[in-house]
Design a protein around this motif. Structure first.
Motif, mmCIF file in Angstrom:
data_model
loop_
_atom_site.group_PDB
_atom_site.id
_atom_site.type_symbol
_atom_site.label_atom_id
_atom_site.label_comp_id
_atom_site.label_asym_id
_atom_site.label_seq_id
_atom_site.Cartn_x
_atom_site.Cartn_y
_atom_site.Cartn_z
ATOM 1 N N MET A 54 29.800 -25.577 -77.467
ATOM 2 C CA MET A 54 29.970 -26.455 -76.056
ATOM 3 C C MET A 54 29.237 -25.808 -75.552
ATOM 4 S SD MET A 54 32.880 -27.295 -73.837
ATOM 5 C CE MET A 54 34.012 -28.251 -74.374
ATOM 6 N N ASN A 55 28.486 -25.677 -74.920
ATOM 7 C CA ASN A 55 27.073 -25.508 -74.211
ATOM 8 C C ASN A 55 27.572 -25.123 -72.394
ATOM 9 O OD1 ASN A 55 26.751 -27.757 -72.561
ATOM 10 N ND2 ASN A 55 24.705 -28.829 -74.142
ATOM 11 N N LEU A 56 26.813 -23.918 -71.882
ATOM 12 C CA LEU A 56 27.567 -23.584 -70.722
ATOM 13 C C LEU A 56 27.812 -25.112 -69.886
ATOM 14 C CD1 LEU A 56 25.456 -20.515 -70.773
ATOM 15 C CD2 LEU A 56 27.819 -20.165 -71.073
ATOM 16 N N PHE A 57 26.422 -25.761 -69.972
ATOM 17 C CA PHE A 57 26.843 -27.302 -69.131
ATOM 18 C C PHE A 57 27.507 -27.749 -69.255
ATOM 19 C CE2 PHE A 57 25.265 -31.383 -67.735
ATOM 20 C CZ PHE A 57 25.393 -31.085 -66.285
ATOM 21 N N ASN A 58 28.271 -27.954 -70.724
ATOM 22 C CA ASN A 58 29.498 -28.741 -70.986
ATOM 23 C C ASN A 58 30.562 -27.967 -69.973
ATOM 24 O OD1 ASN A 58 28.288 -31.370 -71.303
ATOM 25 N ND2 ASN A 58 27.878 -30.398 -73.567
ATOM 26 N N MET A 59 31.106 -26.885 -70.805
ATOM 27 C CA MET A 59 31.763 -25.729 -69.673
ATOM 28 C C MET A 59 31.692 -25.731 -68.391
ATOM 29 S SD MET A 59 31.677 -22.006 -72.225
ATOM 30 C CE MET A 59 32.595 -21.452 -71.495
ATOM 31 N N SER A 60 30.113 -25.828 -67.696
ATOM 32 C CA SER A 60 31.089 -25.623 -65.918
ATOM 33 C C SER A 60 31.552 -27.066 -65.927
ATOM 34 C CB SER A 60 29.590 -25.567 -65.580
ATOM 35 O OG SER A 60 29.023 -26.243 -64.609
ATOM 36 N N LEU A 61 30.588 -27.864 -65.963
ATOM 37 C CA LEU A 61 31.582 -29.463 -65.988
ATOM 38 C C LEU A 61 32.575 -29.615 -66.457
ATOM 39 C CD1 LEU A 61 29.374 -32.261 -67.405
ATOM 40 C CD2 LEU A 61 29.266 -31.953 -64.806
ATOM 41 N N ARG A 62 33.404 -29.360 -67.000
ATOM 42 C CA ARG A 62 34.773 -29.455 -67.962
ATOM 43 C C ARG A 62 36.151 -28.229 -66.429
ATOM 44 N NH1 ARG A 62 37.336 -27.208 -73.747
ATOM 45 N NH2 ARG A 62 39.313 -27.653 -73.616
ATOM 46 N N GLU A 63 35.561 -26.849 -66.736
ATOM 47 C CA GLU A 63 35.452 -26.316 -65.351
ATOM 48 C C GLU A 63 35.580 -26.826 -64.326
ATOM 49 O OE1 GLU A 63 37.768 -23.111 -65.899
ATOM 50 O OE2 GLU A 63 37.343 -23.682 -68.281
ATOM 51 N N ARG A 64 34.803 -27.986 -63.760
ATOM 52 C CA ARG A 64 35.550 -28.900 -63.131
ATOM 53 C C ARG A 64 35.534 -29.449 -62.291
ATOM 54 N NH1 ARG A 64 29.420 -30.670 -61.033
ATOM 55 N NH2 ARG A 64 28.898 -28.564 -60.285
ATOM 56 N N ALA A 65 35.678 -30.356 -63.221
ATOM 57 C CA ALA A 65 36.706 -30.815 -63.713
ATOM 58 C C ALA A 65 38.601 -30.671 -63.625
ATOM 59 C CB ALA A 65 36.796 -32.045 -64.892
ATOM 60 N N LYS A 66 39.114 -29.441 -63.948
ATOM 61 C CA LYS A 66 39.973 -28.332 -64.232
ATOM 62 C C LYS A 66 40.248 -28.536 -62.637
ATOM 63 C CE LYS A 66 42.005 -25.261 -66.532
ATOM 64 N NZ LYS A 66 42.497 -24.145 -67.238
ATOM 65 N N SER A 67 39.606 -28.249 -62.238
ATOM 66 C CA SER A 67 39.908 -26.866 -60.676
ATOM 67 C C SER A 67 39.877 -29.065 -59.856
ATOM 68 C CB SER A 67 38.483 -26.251 -59.852
ATOM 69 O OG SER A 67 38.127 -26.345 -58.374
ATOM 70 N N GLU A 68 39.235 -29.464 -59.624
ATOM 71 C CA GLU A 68 39.352 -30.882 -59.183
ATOM 72 C C GLU A 68 40.727 -31.486 -59.344
ATOM 73 O OE1 GLU A 68 36.083 -33.382 -59.885
ATOM 74 O OE2 GLU A 68 34.607 -32.263 -58.441
ATOM 75 N N LYS A 69 41.231 -31.326 -60.948
ATOM 76 C CA LYS A 69 42.561 -32.252 -61.021
ATOM 77 C C LYS A 69 43.943 -30.959 -59.930
ATOM 78 C CE LYS A 69 41.984 -34.284 -64.975
ATOM 79 N NZ LYS A 69 41.914 -34.323 -66.601
ATOM 80 N N TRP A 70 43.655 -30.032 -60.439
ATOM 81 C CA TRP A 70 44.814 -28.760 -59.764
ATOM 82 C C TRP A 70 43.944 -28.962 -58.273
ATOM 83 C CZ3 TRP A 70 48.627 -26.460 -58.504
ATOM 84 C CH2 TRP A 70 48.768 -25.619 -57.919
ATOM 85 N N GLU A 71 43.079 -29.214 -57.368
ATOM 86 C CA GLU A 71 42.805 -29.778 -56.100
ATOM 87 C C GLU A 71 43.867 -30.555 -55.695
ATOM 88 O OE1 GLU A 71 42.201 -27.904 -53.652
ATOM 89 O OE2 GLU A 71 41.816 -26.313 -55.041
ATOM 90 N N ARG A 72 43.733 -31.689 -57.081
ATOM 91 C CA ARG A 72 44.470 -33.285 -56.144
ATOM 92 C C ARG A 72 46.185 -33.028 -56.439
ATOM 93 N NH1 ARG A 72 40.824 -35.756 -59.843
ATOM 94 N NH2 ARG A 72 42.696 -36.403 -61.130
ATOM 95 N N ILE A 73 46.530 -32.142 -57.620
ATOM 96 C CA ILE A 73 48.580 -32.343 -57.823
ATOM 97 C C ILE A 73 48.447 -31.226 -56.738
ATOM 98 C CG2 ILE A 73 49.625 -30.562 -59.052
ATOM 99 C CD1 ILE A 73 47.589 -31.397 -61.641
ATOM 100 N N ARG A 74 46.928 -30.269 -55.999
ATOM 101 C CA ARG A 74 48.061 -29.117 -55.047
ATOM 102 C C ARG A 74 48.078 -30.029 -53.812
ATOM 103 N NH1 ARG A 74 46.412 -26.011 -51.240
ATOM 104 N NH2 ARG A 74 43.533 -27.054 -51.437
ATOM 105 N N ALA A 75 47.364 -31.285 -53.054
ATOM 106 C CA ALA A 75 47.410 -31.827 -52.530
ATOM 107 C C ALA A 75 48.734 -32.452 -52.452
ATOM 108 C CB ALA A 75 46.151 -32.876 -52.099
ATOM 109 N N ALA A 76 48.766 -32.772 -53.560
ATOM 110 C CA ALA A 76 49.901 -34.466 -53.583
ATOM 111 C C ALA A 76 51.038 -33.814 -53.525
ATOM 112 C CB ALA A 76 49.671 -34.920 -55.235
#
Length: 209
Positions: A1-23
């Motif tokens: 997995m290249n760094l770009f894909n890792m970055s997208l994965r981490e961003r998606a993980k962070s966005e999911k956590w923000e939605r869970i935290r807000a909910a």
């Protein structure tokens, strides 16, 4: 997995956590701890129930994570910026004031946190313990410094005194969050300072005039 894909994965993980935290914050505040389920949090966040449990193995753990994510940076900043010198009560207020302000900014959620966090068990309690130890340890250091300067009596038990000071702060938080009290963060700070001064009067050095 290249760094770009890792970055997208981490961003998606962070966005999911923000939605869970807000909910979770919204539901805990609206329905209380008992009335909020992991499934309801997942539905409100638009994720699978299993995804919520990745971020918090239990509802207790998720509540702790909400507190840790927002309050621990406040504790850390207060501890690391604690003045090396100053009056005992002033230094205690330096540690407590940011937390009072934080709880006052979201009283509905704060009531849930204050009610439930003391009863955490298992993994959630293990995660919570370092945060409390960090704050109480700093209070113990404040007490020790005050003893060395003669502000507090030499025979005062430092660890016990730190626990008493924390108890006074906890009582101030509880009073501030009681709706019928109509307390503001400003009045809570004033009352806390007076209570700490009263405690200091009992622990303070008795010098002959």
């Amino acid at each position: 997995m290249n760094l770009f894909n890792m970055s997208l994965r981490e961003r998606a993980k962070s966005e999911k956590w923000e939605r869970i935290r807000a909910a979770a914050k919204r539901l805990f505040a609206e329905r209380g701890y008992e009335g909020t389920t992991v499934r309801a949090i997942a539905e409100a966040a638009g994720v699978a129930t299993g995804t919520v449990l990745v971020y918090g193995e239990t509802k207790d753990a998720l509540l702790h994570e909400l507190w840790r994510a927002e309050a621990m940076p406040l504790v850390e900043r207060a501890v690391t910026s604690l003045p090396g010198e100053g009056a005992f009560v002033d230094r205690c207020m330096h540690l407590f004031s940011p937390l009072l302000t934080h709880y006052a900014s979201q009283p509905e959620l704060a009531r849930v946190v204050v009610k439930e966090l003391p009863w955490l068990t298992g993994a959630a309690e293990e995660l919570h313990r370092p945060a409390l130890a960090r704050l109480v340890g700093s209070l113990a250091s404040v007490v020790s410094d005050a003893k060395s300067r003669g502000e507090l009596r030499a025979e005062v038990d430092g660890e016990r005194a730190a626990e008493l000071v924390f108890g006074v702060y906890y009582a101030a938080v509880m009073r501030m969050l009681v709706p019928m009290a109509g307390s503001t963060v400003a009045t809570a700070r004033t009352r806390l300072r007076r209570d700490l001064e009263m405690l200091f009067g009992g622990l303070g050095s008795r010098r002959s005039s």
